[in-house]
Design a protein around this motif. Sequence first.
Motif, mmCIF file in Angstrom:
data_model
loop_
_atom_site.group_PDB
_atom_site.id
_atom_site.type_symbol
_atom_site.label_atom_id
_atom_site.label_comp_id
_atom_site.label_asym_id
_atom_site.label_seq_id
_atom_site.Cartn_x
_atom_site.Cartn_y
_atom_site.Cartn_z
ATOM 1 N N GLU A 23 -16.004 28.517 -15.026
ATOM 2 C CA GLU A 23 -16.870 27.524 -14.382
ATOM 3 C C GLU A 23 -16.702 27.636 -12.869
ATOM 4 O O GLU A 23 -15.599 27.804 -12.367
ATOM 5 C CB GLU A 23 -16.507 26.110 -14.844
ATOM 6 N N LYS A 24 -17.826 27.505 -12.153
ATOM 7 C CA LYS A 24 -17.802 27.606 -10.696
ATOM 8 C C LYS A 24 -18.425 26.361 -10.076
ATOM 9 O O LYS A 24 -19.550 25.997 -10.408
ATOM 10 C CB LYS A 24 -18.549 28.859 -10.232
ATOM 11 N N ILE A 25 -17.657 25.743 -9.174
ATOM 12 C CA ILE A 25 -18.087 24.523 -8.484
ATOM 13 C C ILE A 25 -17.993 24.768 -6.977
ATOM 14 O O ILE A 25 -17.029 25.370 -6.492
ATOM 15 C CB ILE A 25 -17.223 23.312 -8.877
ATOM 16 N N THR A 26 -18.971 24.272 -6.241
ATOM 17 C CA THR A 26 -19.027 24.476 -4.792
ATOM 18 C C THR A 26 -18.410 23.302 -4.042
ATOM 19 O O THR A 26 -18.624 22.137 -4.403
ATOM 20 C CB THR A 26 -20.480 24.675 -4.325
ATOM 21 N N THR A 27 -17.668 23.611 -3.014
ATOM 22 C CA THR A 27 -17.127 22.584 -2.129
ATOM 23 C C THR A 27 -17.070 23.160 -0.708
ATOM 24 O O THR A 27 -17.577 24.252 -0.448
ATOM 25 C CB THR A 27 -15.735 22.121 -2.586
ATOM 26 N N ILE A 28 -16.460 22.420 0.209
ATOM 27 C CA ILE A 28 -16.422 22.807 1.612
ATOM 28 C C ILE A 28 -14.966 22.939 2.063
ATOM 29 O O ILE A 28 -14.139 22.072 1.780
ATOM 30 C CB ILE A 28 -17.132 21.769 2.504
ATOM 31 N N GLY A 29 -14.680 24.026 2.761
ATOM 32 C CA GLY A 29 -13.390 24.185 3.412
ATOM 33 C C GLY A 29 -13.565 24.075 4.921
ATOM 34 O O GLY A 29 -14.634 24.386 5.451
ATOM 35 N N LEU A 30 -12.536 23.609 5.599
ATOM 36 C CA LEU A 30 -12.601 23.432 7.044
ATOM 37 C C LEU A 30 -11.579 24.318 7.740
ATOM 38 O O LEU A 30 -10.429 24.398 7.323
ATOM 39 C CB LEU A 30 -12.354 21.970 7.428
ATOM 40 N N LYS A 31 -12.037 24.935 8.808
ATOM 41 C CA LYS A 31 -11.166 25.700 9.695
ATOM 42 C C LYS A 31 -11.399 25.155 11.094
ATOM 43 O O LYS A 31 -12.239 25.628 11.833
ATOM 44 C CB LYS A 31 -11.497 27.184 9.614
ATOM 45 N N GLY A 32 -10.646 24.099 11.428
ATOM 46 C CA GLY A 32 -10.951 23.344 12.626
ATOM 47 C C GLY A 32 -12.216 22.540 12.406
ATOM 48 O O GLY A 32 -12.352 21.796 11.441
ATOM 49 N N MET A 33 -13.186 22.706 13.308
ATOM 50 C CA MET A 33 -14.490 22.057 13.168
ATOM 51 C C MET A 33 -15.455 22.874 12.325
ATOM 52 O O MET A 33 -16.503 22.383 11.906
ATOM 53 C CB MET A 33 -15.093 21.844 14.556
ATOM 54 N N GLU A 34 -15.111 24.122 12.086
ATOM 55 C CA GLU A 34 -16.015 25.025 11.386
ATOM 56 C C GLU A 34 -15.825 24.895 9.880
ATOM 57 O O GLU A 34 -14.716 25.028 9.366
ATOM 58 C CB GLU A 34 -15.772 26.465 11.833
ATOM 59 N N GLY A 35 -16.918 24.640 9.183
ATOM 60 C CA GLY A 35 -16.867 24.532 7.727
ATOM 61 C C GLY A 35 -17.404 25.788 7.059
ATOM 62 O O GLY A 35 -18.244 26.497 7.618
ATOM 63 N N TYR A 36 -16.923 26.079 5.870
ATOM 64 C CA TYR A 36 -17.381 27.255 5.128
ATOM 65 C C TYR A 36 -17.405 26.919 3.640
ATOM 66 O O TYR A 36 -16.757 25.990 3.164
ATOM 67 C CB TYR A 36 -16.480 28.464 5.396
ATOM 68 N N ARG A 37 -18.192 27.688 2.908
ATOM 69 C CA ARG A 37 -18.333 27.464 1.469
ATOM 70 C C ARG A 37 -17.076 27.914 0.735
ATOM 71 O O ARG A 37 -16.564 29.016 0.970
ATOM 72 C CB ARG A 37 -19.539 28.228 0.933
ATOM 73 N N VAL A 38 -16.602 27.060 -0.154
ATOM 74 C CA VAL A 38 -15.480 27.391 -1.040
ATOM 75 C C VAL A 38 -15.962 27.245 -2.477
ATOM 76 O O VAL A 38 -16.550 26.224 -2.845
ATOM 77 C CB VAL A 38 -14.269 26.472 -0.793
ATOM 78 N N THR A 39 -15.722 28.267 -3.280
ATOM 79 C CA THR A 39 -16.081 28.233 -4.702
ATOM 80 C C THR A 39 -14.817 27.996 -5.522
ATOM 81 O O THR A 39 -13.864 28.775 -5.440
ATOM 82 C CB THR A 39 -16.746 29.550 -5.138
ATOM 83 N N VAL A 40 -14.826 26.909 -6.257
ATOM 84 C CA VAL A 40 -13.702 26.572 -7.142
ATOM 85 C C VAL A 40 -13.978 27.184 -8.518
ATOM 86 O O VAL A 40 -14.939 26.794 -9.195
ATOM 87 C CB VAL A 40 -13.519 25.047 -7.260
ATOM 88 N N GLU A 41 -13.176 28.149 -8.900
ATOM 89 C CA GLU A 41 -13.347 28.830 -10.192
ATOM 90 C C GLU A 41 -12.309 28.302 -11.180
ATOM 91 O O GLU A 41 -11.104 28.300 -10.889
ATOM 92 C CB GLU A 41 -13.194 30.345 -10.016
ATOM 93 N N ILE A 42 -12.774 27.866 -12.343
ATOM 94 C CA ILE A 42 -11.906 27.272 -13.372
ATOM 95 C C ILE A 42 -11.997 28.115 -14.645
ATOM 96 O O ILE A 42 -13.097 28.445 -15.110
ATOM 97 C CB ILE A 42 -12.326 25.828 -13.706
ATOM 98 N N GLN A 43 -10.851 28.448 -15.209
ATOM 99 C CA GLN A 43 -10.835 29.164 -16.484
ATOM 100 C C GLN A 43 -9.697 28.636 -17.354
ATOM 101 O O GLN A 43 -8.569 28.460 -16.871
ATOM 102 C CB GLN A 43 -10.681 30.664 -16.264
#
Length: 508
Positions: free
Chosen positions: A3-23
């Motif tokens: 299963e893949k769920i989308t969330t946000i990661g932060l590097k300072g003020m800059e955000g990027y897509r993080v995919t949470v993979e569950i098995q």
Amino acid sequence: MTEKITTIGLKGMEGYRVTVEIQLIEGPECVVIVGLPDASVKEAKERITAALHTFKHGLDEKVVINLSPAEQKKNGPMFDLPMAIGLLCAMNNIHDPINEHTGFIGSLSLDGTIQPVEGMLPAIIAAKKIGLKQLYLPFDEQLPPIEFSDLELIYVTSLQDVMDHLSGQSIFSFHRKKEMKIEQKVHAVTFEQIIGHEYAKRALEVAAAGGHHFFMTGPPGCGKSMLAESFASIMPNLTSEEQLEVMSLYHLSGVALEDANNRPFRTPHHSASSVSIIGGGQYPKPGEISLAHHGVLFLDEIAEFSKKTLDMLRQPIETGYVTISRANATVNYPAQFTMIGAMNPCPCGYLGATNYYCTCTKRQVIAYQNRLSGPIRDRFDIFLSLHGVNFNNYHKPSETSKDVQQRVEHARNMQRERYGNNITNSRVSYDTLLQTSPLQPSQQQMLRHIATKQQLSNRTQIKIIRLARTISDLAQSDTITDQSLWEAVKLNSRQSSSSVIGRTGTAR
């Protein structure tokens, strides 16, 4: 199946897509989190297990959770909710598929309550930038009321709310009673309260209109601090985009923002450490220069700050951002501020004063003024040498801060229209400045003559042109006038400061 769920990661003020993979894998009951998680992310397995147990969703096999991209360090409990949702999908407790345009952020309590976390506002802005269509997040009164046409924000209070909404059920909606609007703040010090100093007020108006840094020197009690505090009353109002940037920085730093509708005014004490001013820490957080973003950084008694701290300001002043490198991370924070420096002319403070006698030697004065290095002094655009005011010779000023602010707003609007962006004359590239406002041949010759006579550096000549452009904007002129160029030369002149040192020999 993964299963893949989308969330946000932060590097300072800059955000990027993080995919949470569950098995789910056959094996003893446990939860393993990989993908460079920090301690708070690793602890999420206990919070998730307890929250699922509250809703009668127990684990009976091994769970592997991967936070992708695996090479980025993951910090904070923001990933609790997406990991829990992914686990519920893997266990078939959520039947409807969740697409990659739906994201989740939030921290879990043991009873399944979803709690706000630091950095939610920059995470929301990042979610819009990466193209998410829906974002589930906890409700937080500290967040401003944000509305995006292409991003739906779904506020939830518990894990059950998320499950209900994903299954098509309606949930309680939060209605904000406050609106994000610009209001005029009642400032502690305004131009009406300052008697005299008309030339200094004019210089402050130019600085506010073009975002220019300025430096003041003068004996104690001559009005340096009062002028700096009144500067906030003529600053232009924040735009909506600027408000979000400022609030995001304060959310990340954990510092309370007293007034979100007005530009920040930061006055760190000269004993403050370089980390508190520049930013840093094991997990780098914004410092005073970033908390002053789109506002004012007032360094009173600037000569008392450590030389190391002042020299660290040089790069942020030029670039408008600060880069903080640590073993754990390297982050960039915006730092576009107007810097105000103020200092006494000598250790005793009374060099050049009319009512007091200076007791300092020439060597002491030179050593004191040399605490401010040449490169830092060169970053200032406007130099003011102030003296005490005789109240008997002045009447109450007729012009208010509101009158000046309106002219400043008009000058800023001219700059936005000219450059097609929300940028000031002090920060626009030199090429763009000359393309939009070229100097006449006679003006170029005049500037070369002044530069040769006063031995001005190239940087100083460019600052004079920028100042002249701002003065012309205040005069509502589309071109740089000769009068504005002469006034810019006068505002940038440091002869008053050097003459103070020259008189030191007679001070004792």
